[in-house]
Design a protein around this motif. Structure first.
Motif, PDB file in Angstrom:
ATOM      1  N   TYR A 171       0.953  -1.094   0.406  1.00 35.42           N
ATOM      2  CA  TYR A 171      -0.397   0.183   0.163  1.00 35.42           C
ATOM      3  C   TYR A 171       1.171   1.037   0.318  1.00 35.42           C
ATOM      4  CZ  TYR A 171      -4.163   3.166   1.621  1.00 35.42           C
ATOM      5  OH  TYR A 171      -5.079   4.352   1.546  1.00 35.42           O
ATOM      6  N   ASP A 173       3.374   1.350  -1.247  1.00 34.01           N
ATOM      7  CA  ASP A 173       4.223   1.838  -2.567  1.00 34.01           C
ATOM      8  C   ASP A 173       3.475   2.517  -3.534  1.00 34.01           C
ATOM      9  OD1 ASP A 173       6.976   1.979  -3.903  1.00 34.01           O
ATOM     10  OD2 ASP A 173       6.768  -0.710  -3.831  1.00 34.01           O
ATOM     11  N   LYS A 174       2.227   1.781  -3.349  1.00 32.97           N
ATOM     12  CA  LYS A 174       0.707   2.775  -3.985  1.00 32.97           C
ATOM     13  C   LYS A 174       0.850   3.772  -4.267  1.00 32.97           C
ATOM     14  CE  LYS A 174      -1.264  -1.828  -5.180  1.00 32.97           C
ATOM     15  NZ  LYS A 174      -2.618  -2.193  -4.772  1.00 32.97           N
ATOM     16  N   LEU A 175       0.574   4.669  -2.445  1.00 32.89           N
ATOM     17  CA  LEU A 175       0.174   5.689  -2.163  1.00 32.89           C
ATOM     18  C   LEU A 175       1.692   6.216  -2.719  1.00 32.89           C
ATOM     19  CD1 LEU A 175      -0.655   5.168   1.128  1.00 32.89           C
ATOM     20  CD2 LEU A 175      -1.950   5.707  -1.009  1.00 32.89           C
ATOM     21  N   ALA A 177       3.594   6.272  -5.105  1.00 29.12           N
ATOM     22  CA  ALA A 177       3.642   6.477  -6.782  1.00 29.12           C
ATOM     23  C   ALA A 177       2.937   7.701  -6.868  1.00 29.12           C
ATOM     24  CB  ALA A 177       3.293   4.852  -7.443  1.00 29.12           C
ATOM     25  N   GLN A 178       2.009   7.368  -6.558  1.00 31.05           N
ATOM     26  CA  GLN A 178       0.148   8.360  -6.666  1.00 31.05           C
ATOM     27  C   GLN A 178       1.321   9.706  -6.434  1.00 31.05           C
ATOM     28  OE1 GLN A 178      -2.764   6.316  -4.756  1.00 31.05           O
ATOM     29  NE2 GLN A 178      -2.701   4.863  -6.879  1.00 31.05           N
ATOM     30  N   LYS A 179       1.752   9.512  -5.360  1.00 31.69           N
ATOM     31  CA  LYS A 179       1.817  11.233  -4.117  1.00 31.69           C
ATOM     32  C   LYS A 179       2.682  11.514  -4.805  1.00 31.69           C
ATOM     33  CE  LYS A 179      -0.126  12.282  -0.587  1.00 31.69           C
ATOM     34  NZ  LYS A 179      -0.405  11.907   0.947  1.00 31.69           N
ATOM     35  N   HIS A 180       4.222  10.928  -5.044  1.00 33.88           N
ATOM     36  CA  HIS A 180       5.235  11.765  -4.563  1.00 33.88           C
ATOM     37  C   HIS A 180       6.224  10.723  -5.960  1.00 33.88           C
ATOM     38  CE1 HIS A 180       5.056  13.405  -1.168  1.00 33.88           C
ATOM     39  NE2 HIS A 180       4.101  12.116  -0.213  1.00 33.88           N
ATOM     40  N   ASN A 181       5.424  10.480  -7.228  1.00 32.35           N
ATOM     41  CA  ASN A 181       5.877  10.406  -8.087  1.00 32.35           C
ATOM     42  C   ASN A 181       7.168   9.093  -7.696  1.00 32.35           C
ATOM     43  OD1 ASN A 181       6.606   9.384 -10.893  1.00 32.35           O
ATOM     44  ND2 ASN A 181       7.790  11.278 -10.884  1.00 32.35           N
ATOM     45  N   SER A 183       9.282   5.374  -5.099  1.00 35.13           N
ATOM     46  CA  SER A 183       8.691   3.990  -5.177  1.00 35.13           C
ATOM     47  C   SER A 183       9.395   3.874  -3.903  1.00 35.13           C
ATOM     48  CB  SER A 183       9.608   3.466  -6.475  1.00 35.13           C
ATOM     49  OG  SER A 183       9.954   2.833  -6.444  1.00 35.13           O
TER      50      SER A 183
END
Length: 239
Positions: A171, A173-175, A177-181, A183
């Protein structure tokens, strides 16, 4: 490296190659750790290459591997154990109450390291799905995720505890990627350079990671894991 003298010359060369490959794969994924590690080898007959391994934190950090050298280099390199144990050392000791989080981190990262080095069979998504999905039922509960994972460990249900806790980092890692571009592996690599050497516990780690991001992402999710019903954090199905 310590303990190579317990093996014959050919076995020692093979084990040294295995340790070197494992360290290099971990460095390529999680960065170069700011302090050296001592790696210890012990012979042990088994039905698998590495039947037992563990870390030690006092003094110089160390990782201890009980190994059966009758298995060839390929079997050792393909085995997950070295990547799991070395991943532990990317973070300081988090304390017994957060063992579930530490094991979830190492379980999540072992596949990241294996994928980066070309050892993982199949895709990362498939690997996590196969490991996590069978244990989601434990987290379909009004109890908190942290308390469930702790109870599973207390009952020696380690796969469920480890992989159920690994979902925390899926979870995250998904956040990221979505919020901070970015990993999690990139973040942990940066963390080795900026902060790892001065951090001593989970509070330090969370403060450092949130500070790097300028976002309360880690502290907020940890708070949820400790206070929110697990069913609100975990999906019914993992895909």
């Amino acid at each position: 490296m310590h303990g190579l003298s317990a093996f014959n010359t050919e076995q020692g060369k093979m084990l040294q190659s295995w340790l070197t490959q494992g360290v290099n794969a971990t460095r390529a994924t999680l960065g170069i750790y700011p302090t050296p590690l001592a790696l210890h080898l012990y012979p042990k007959k088994s039905n698998q290459p590495v039947p037992w391994a563990y870390t030690r934190r006092y003094g110089q950090g160390s990782v201890h591997f009980h190994v059966d050298p009758r298995f060839g280099l390929t079997k050792f390199v393909d085995d997950w154990t070295i990547y799991h144990e070395l991943a532990h050392m990317a973070l300081p000791y988090l304390g017994p109450e957060y063992r579930w989080l530490s094991e979830g981190f190492a379980s999540y990262m072992q596949y990241q390291i294996m994928a980066q080095s070309g050892v993982l069979k199949g895709s990362l998504d498939t690997g996590y799905q196969q490991k996590i999905a069978p244990h989601l039922r434990w987290f379909n509960s009004d109890l908190t995720a942290a308390s469930i994972a702790t109870r599973l460990m207390d009952n020696n249900q380690y796969p469920a505890a480890y992989w159920g806790s690994a979902y925390f980092f899926v979870y995250v890692d998904k956040l990221l990627a979505q919020k901070h571009n970015t990993s999690l592996t990139e973040l942990i690599t940066y963390y080795q350079d900026c902060c790892r050497k001065n951090d001593n516990n989970l509070t330090d780690v969370v403060t450092s990671l949130d500070g790097i991001l300028d976002d309360k992402l880690f502290s907020h999710l940890l708070e949820q894991y400790e206070n929110v019903p697990a069913r609100e954090l975990y999906p019914e199905n993992f895909d």
